[in-house]
Design a protein around this motif. Structure first.
Motif, PDB file in Angstrom:
ATOM      1  N   LEU A 107       0.861  -1.168   0.000  1.00 59.57           N
ATOM      2  CA  LEU A 107       0.000   0.000   0.000  1.00 59.57           C
ATOM      3  C   LEU A 107       0.896   1.216   0.000  1.00 59.57           C
ATOM      4  CD1 LEU A 107      -2.235  -1.383   2.797  1.00 59.57           C
ATOM      5  CD2 LEU A 107      -3.047  -0.839   0.529  1.00 59.57           C
TER       6      LEU A 107
ATOM      7  N   HIS B 267      -9.121  -0.555   4.375  1.00 65.16           N
ATOM      8  CA  HIS B 267      -7.813   0.028   4.644  1.00 65.16           C
ATOM      9  C   HIS B 267      -7.785   1.533   4.350  1.00 65.16           C
ATOM     10  CE1 HIS B 267      -3.480   0.318   5.178  1.00 65.16           C
ATOM     11  NE2 HIS B 267      -3.433  -0.960   5.500  1.00 65.16           N
TER      12      HIS B 267
ATOM     13  N   TYR C 126       2.053   4.294   1.656  1.00 64.49           N
ATOM     14  CA  TYR C 126       2.012   4.960   2.951  1.00 64.49           C
ATOM     15  C   TYR C 126       2.365   6.435   2.823  1.00 64.49           C
ATOM     16  CZ  TYR C 126       1.373   0.843   5.812  1.00 64.49           C
ATOM     17  OH  TYR C 126       0.849  -0.247   6.417  1.00 64.49           O
TER      18      TYR C 126
ATOM     19  N   PHE D 150      -2.438   2.015   8.201  1.00 64.38           N
ATOM     20  CA  PHE D 150      -1.396   3.044   8.140  1.00 64.38           C
ATOM     21  C   PHE D 150      -0.958   3.492   9.535  1.00 64.38           C
ATOM     22  CE2 PHE D 150      -4.098   3.730   4.334  1.00 64.38           C
ATOM     23  CZ  PHE D 150      -3.180   3.382   3.355  1.00 64.38           C
TER      24      PHE D 150
ATOM     25  N   ASP E 269       0.532  -7.560   8.383  1.00 64.88           N
ATOM     26  CA  ASP E 269      -0.547  -6.660   7.984  1.00 64.88           C
ATOM     27  C   ASP E 269      -0.988  -6.910   6.547  1.00 64.88           C
ATOM     28  OD1 ASP E 269      -0.180  -5.536  10.442  1.00 64.88           O
ATOM     29  OD2 ASP E 269       0.043  -3.482   9.725  1.00 64.88           O
ATOM     30  N   ASP E 270      -2.237  -6.567   6.280  1.00 68.05           N
ATOM     31  CA  ASP E 270      -2.790  -6.433   4.921  1.00 68.05           C
ATOM     32  C   ASP E 270      -3.199  -7.745   4.255  1.00 68.05           C
ATOM     33  OD1 ASP E 270      -2.225  -3.798   5.376  1.00 68.05           O
ATOM     34  OD2 ASP E 270      -0.541  -3.675   3.986  1.00 68.05           O
TER      35      ASP E 270
ATOM     36  N   HIS F  32      -8.102  -5.483  10.312  1.00 72.17           N
ATOM     37  CA  HIS F  32      -7.307  -4.350   9.827  1.00 72.17           C
ATOM     38  C   HIS F  32      -8.247  -3.452   8.995  1.00 72.17           C
ATOM     39  CE1 HIS F  32      -3.546  -2.350   9.129  1.00 72.17           C
ATOM     40  NE2 HIS F  32      -3.320  -2.797   7.920  1.00 72.17           N
TER      41      HIS F  32
HETATM   42 ZN    ZN Z   1      -2.001  -2.044   6.428  1.00 76.48          ZN
END
Ligand code: ZN
Length: 297
Positions: free
Chosen positions: A42, A204, A44, A241, A144-145, A200
């Motif tokens: 992603l 997102h 950031y 994030f 994550d993700d 999460h």
């Molecule tokens: Zn994330």
């Protein structure tokens, strides 16, 4: 004048590239669709990268064991994203958020050789509730993700070392069977082998920009999807994030979560700070990784 202009041009080019990347990602993450050229990361915001990615000049281990405030624990929390071989064509962002399987193996070996014991958020809760004890040298591994590479490349190595980890997934891509993300079956399989799953969010988003209604929806719907598909209650959250403020953490509590992980460099947690657990983003840099575990003099 010429000097200024020569600086300005690459800056503008960089800005344009960022906008293109953001647009590409926006559609992808909102709709959970799969495409050919999407990188496994992603985008950031630079402000988050500046604080979350600086080398641990402030190492995680603020105080040696035995010198902690009462009713607190000290657990370094590691944050992984994509576990995959690096590619020559990868972007700067991909480079930062990708750890190669070889490096991941080396990091796990370091933890094992140094006597670290990976724990899950539930144990942290139980310890602070006074119903369980921490192992020596606790550490928490978080992912994550929900990238599928976590199942393909990280999970087998975790199993090899007998390590547990928590996987924070955002639910939209999973609801759309996006094959670049973990599937429900993969999550269930990993859970049956001792791994944990946390939320999460749904899409997102930048929660600081979300309205109260959007915020509540992101928190409650993702929790409900996970609970329906995994068949048990879910109490652990990771801020997309790493974005958190008083409004967001209050909504997280309201949605029924008991722990939530940020990207702030901090290891000490108390019962009151369970909704603002620290987190150290791990990169391919091994010295940065071991630096997380150095005790500050
Ligand atoms: Zn994330």
């Amino acid at each position: 004048m010429t000097g200024n202009r020569s600086l300005l041009l690459p800056l503008l080019a960089g800005l344009a590239a960022t906008v293109v990347v953001l647009l590409a990602f926006g559609g992808h993450y909102l709709f959970g669709q799969s495409g050919k050229t999407e990188p496994d990361t992603l985008s950031y915001p630079p402000s988050i990268l500046r604080t979350s990615l600086k080398p641990p000049d402030n190492p995680a281990m603020e105080k040696p064991p035995g010198f902690l405030p009462p009713e607190s624990v000290s657990v370094p929390i590691l944050v992984y994203h994509n576990i995959a071989p690096h590619r020559p064509t990868e972007s700067k962002m991909q480079q930062i958020f990708t750890v190669s399987p070889q490096m991941f193996d080396r990091q796990l070996r370091f933890l094992a050789d140094s006597g670290y014991h990976p724990i899950l958020p539930q144990l942290m809760r139980d310890v602070l509730d006074g119903t369980a004890q921490l192992p020596d040298k606790p550490v928490m591994l978080t992912f994550d993700d929900g990238w599928r590479t976590q199942y393909e490349n990280a999970y087998p190595l975790l199993e090899e070392f007998g390590f547990k980890a928590v996987f924070y997934v955002f639910t939209n891509p999973m609801l759309h069977d996006n094959n670049r993300y973990l599937s429900w079956d993969m999550l269930s399989e990993m859970e049956s082998h001792g791994m944990a799953v946390g939320s999460h969010s749904v899409t997102h988003p930048y929660l600081k920009k979300s309205s109260d209604e959007e915020l509540t929806r992101e928190l409650t719907q993702s929790r409900r999807s996970l609970e329906q598909n995994l068949g048990h209650q879910v109490y652990d959250f990771a801020y997309p994030f790493g974005q958190v403020d008083g409004r967001i953490s209050a909504a997280v509590a309201q949605a029924g979560y008991l722990t939530a992980r940020t990207l702030v460099h901090r290891t000490v947690a108390t019962k009151k700070s369970l909704l603002e657990l620290g987190g150290y983003i791990v990169t391919e840099n091994f010295a940065d990784f071991t630096g997380i575990f150095e005790v500050k003099k």
